[in-house]
Motif scaffolding. Structure first.
Motif, mmCIF file in Angstrom:
data_model
loop_
_atom_site.group_PDB
_atom_site.id
_atom_site.type_symbol
_atom_site.label_atom_id
_atom_site.label_comp_id
_atom_site.label_asym_id
_atom_site.label_seq_id
_atom_site.Cartn_x
_atom_site.Cartn_y
_atom_site.Cartn_z
ATOM 1 N N ARG A 186 27.576 -1.208 -79.603
ATOM 2 C CA ARG A 186 27.882 -1.816 -78.307
ATOM 3 C C ARG A 186 27.397 -0.940 -77.154
ATOM 4 O O ARG A 186 26.998 -1.450 -76.104
ATOM 5 C CB ARG A 186 29.388 -2.071 -78.173
ATOM 6 C CG ARG A 186 29.944 -3.071 -79.167
ATOM 7 C CD ARG A 186 29.114 -4.344 -79.312
ATOM 8 N NE ARG A 186 29.080 -5.118 -78.080
ATOM 9 C CZ ARG A 186 28.168 -6.039 -77.781
ATOM 10 N NH1 ARG A 186 27.190 -6.305 -78.615
ATOM 11 N NH2 ARG A 186 28.215 -6.698 -76.658
ATOM 12 N N ALA A 187 27.430 0.375 -77.334
ATOM 13 C CA ALA A 187 26.951 1.278 -76.286
ATOM 14 C C ALA A 187 25.460 1.064 -76.043
ATOM 15 O O ALA A 187 25.006 1.025 -74.902
ATOM 16 C CB ALA A 187 27.226 2.720 -76.686
ATOM 17 N N ARG A 215 22.808 -0.929 -72.781
ATOM 18 C CA ARG A 215 21.756 -0.152 -72.127
ATOM 19 C C ARG A 215 20.346 -0.685 -72.335
ATOM 20 O O ARG A 215 19.435 -0.311 -71.610
ATOM 21 C CB ARG A 215 21.812 1.301 -72.636
ATOM 22 C CG ARG A 215 22.991 2.073 -72.099
ATOM 23 C CD ARG A 215 23.174 3.371 -72.872
ATOM 24 N NE ARG A 215 24.195 4.222 -72.282
ATOM 25 C CZ ARG A 215 25.499 4.098 -72.491
ATOM 26 N NH1 ARG A 215 25.963 3.127 -73.268
ATOM 27 N NH2 ARG A 215 26.353 4.910 -71.918
ATOM 28 N N PHE A 216 20.150 -1.546 -73.331
ATOM 29 C CA PHE A 216 18.814 -2.030 -73.656
ATOM 30 C C PHE A 216 18.748 -3.548 -73.592
ATOM 31 O O PHE A 216 19.718 -4.233 -73.893
ATOM 32 C CB PHE A 216 18.411 -1.577 -75.065
ATOM 33 C CG PHE A 216 18.214 -0.096 -75.190
ATOM 34 C CD1 PHE A 216 16.988 0.486 -74.946
ATOM 35 C CD2 PHE A 216 19.264 0.721 -75.551
ATOM 36 C CE1 PHE A 216 16.798 1.851 -75.064
ATOM 37 C CE2 PHE A 216 19.096 2.088 -75.675
ATOM 38 C CZ PHE A 216 17.856 2.655 -75.422
ATOM 39 N N MET A 234 16.115 2.325 -82.526
ATOM 40 C CA MET A 234 16.942 1.437 -81.703
ATOM 41 C C MET A 234 17.036 0.042 -82.308
ATOM 42 O O MET A 234 18.068 -0.614 -82.202
ATOM 43 C CB MET A 234 16.367 1.354 -80.290
ATOM 44 C CG MET A 234 16.371 2.659 -79.534
ATOM 45 S SD MET A 234 17.883 3.617 -79.639
ATOM 46 C CE MET A 234 19.042 2.544 -78.859
ATOM 47 N N LYS A 235 15.991 -0.434 -82.962
ATOM 48 C CA LYS A 235 16.022 -1.752 -83.603
ATOM 49 C C LYS A 235 17.038 -1.772 -84.745
ATOM 50 O O LYS A 235 17.647 -2.804 -85.026
ATOM 51 C CB LYS A 235 14.634 -2.104 -84.148
ATOM 52 C CG LYS A 235 13.595 -2.334 -83.091
ATOM 53 C CD LYS A 235 13.563 -3.758 -82.621
ATOM 54 C CE LYS A 235 12.412 -3.970 -81.646
ATOM 55 N NZ LYS A 235 12.360 -5.309 -81.139
ATOM 56 N N LYS A 236 17.223 -0.633 -85.394
ATOM 57 C CA LYS A 236 18.212 -0.535 -86.471
ATOM 58 C C LYS A 236 19.635 -0.576 -85.916
ATOM 59 O O LYS A 236 20.530 -1.194 -86.498
ATOM 60 C CB LYS A 236 17.985 0.775 -87.235
ATOM 61 C CG LYS A 236 18.597 0.803 -88.614
ATOM 62 C CD LYS A 236 18.286 2.106 -89.332
ATOM 63 C CE LYS A 236 16.868 2.088 -89.860
ATOM 64 N NZ LYS A 236 16.549 3.290 -90.672
ATOM 65 N N ILE A 237 19.825 0.051 -84.754
ATOM 66 C CA ILE A 237 21.145 0.060 -84.096
ATOM 67 C C ILE A 237 21.452 -1.317 -83.497
ATOM 68 O O ILE A 237 22.603 -1.728 -83.438
ATOM 69 C CB ILE A 237 21.164 1.152 -82.997
ATOM 70 C CG1 ILE A 237 21.138 2.537 -83.634
ATOM 71 C CG2 ILE A 237 22.391 1.032 -82.118
ATOM 72 C CD1 ILE A 237 20.967 3.653 -82.642
ATOM 73 N N LEU A 238 20.415 -2.021 -83.060
ATOM 74 C CA LEU A 238 20.565 -3.331 -82.402
ATOM 75 C C LEU A 238 19.936 -4.424 -83.250
ATOM 76 O O LEU A 238 18.872 -4.942 -82.919
ATOM 77 C CB LEU A 238 19.887 -3.282 -81.032
ATOM 78 C CG LEU A 238 20.373 -2.204 -80.067
ATOM 79 C CD1 LEU A 238 19.370 -1.957 -78.988
ATOM 80 C CD2 LEU A 238 21.712 -2.591 -79.500
#
Length: 65
Positions: A8-9, A13-14, A58-62
């Motif tokens: 969620r953080a 931001r992105f 970042m794609k893995k986190i989102l």
């Protein structure tokens, strides 16, 4: 399989562009603005495409962004 969780953080931001690239806002725009020049503050307003070295992580986190 259970659903993957979005960080969620990071989601706050992105954003994604139409082509799927990640966009982020620039840092150093929150405080101590008196000593920064007008040109510098104006350039900090613009969004920038995330670097390719970070975008894979970042794609893995989102996963759903």
């Amino acid at each position: 399989m259970p659903k993957m969780k979005t960080s969620r953080a990071a989601a706050k931001r992105f954003k994604t562009t139409g082509t799927g690239k990640l966009v982020r806002s620039k840092a150093y725009k929150s405080h101590i603005l008196t000593k920064k020049s007008t040109k510098r503050k104006r350039n900090l307003r613009k969004d920038i495409v995330t670097d390719a070295t970070n975008s894979k992580v970042m794609k893995k986190i989102l996963p759903y962004l």
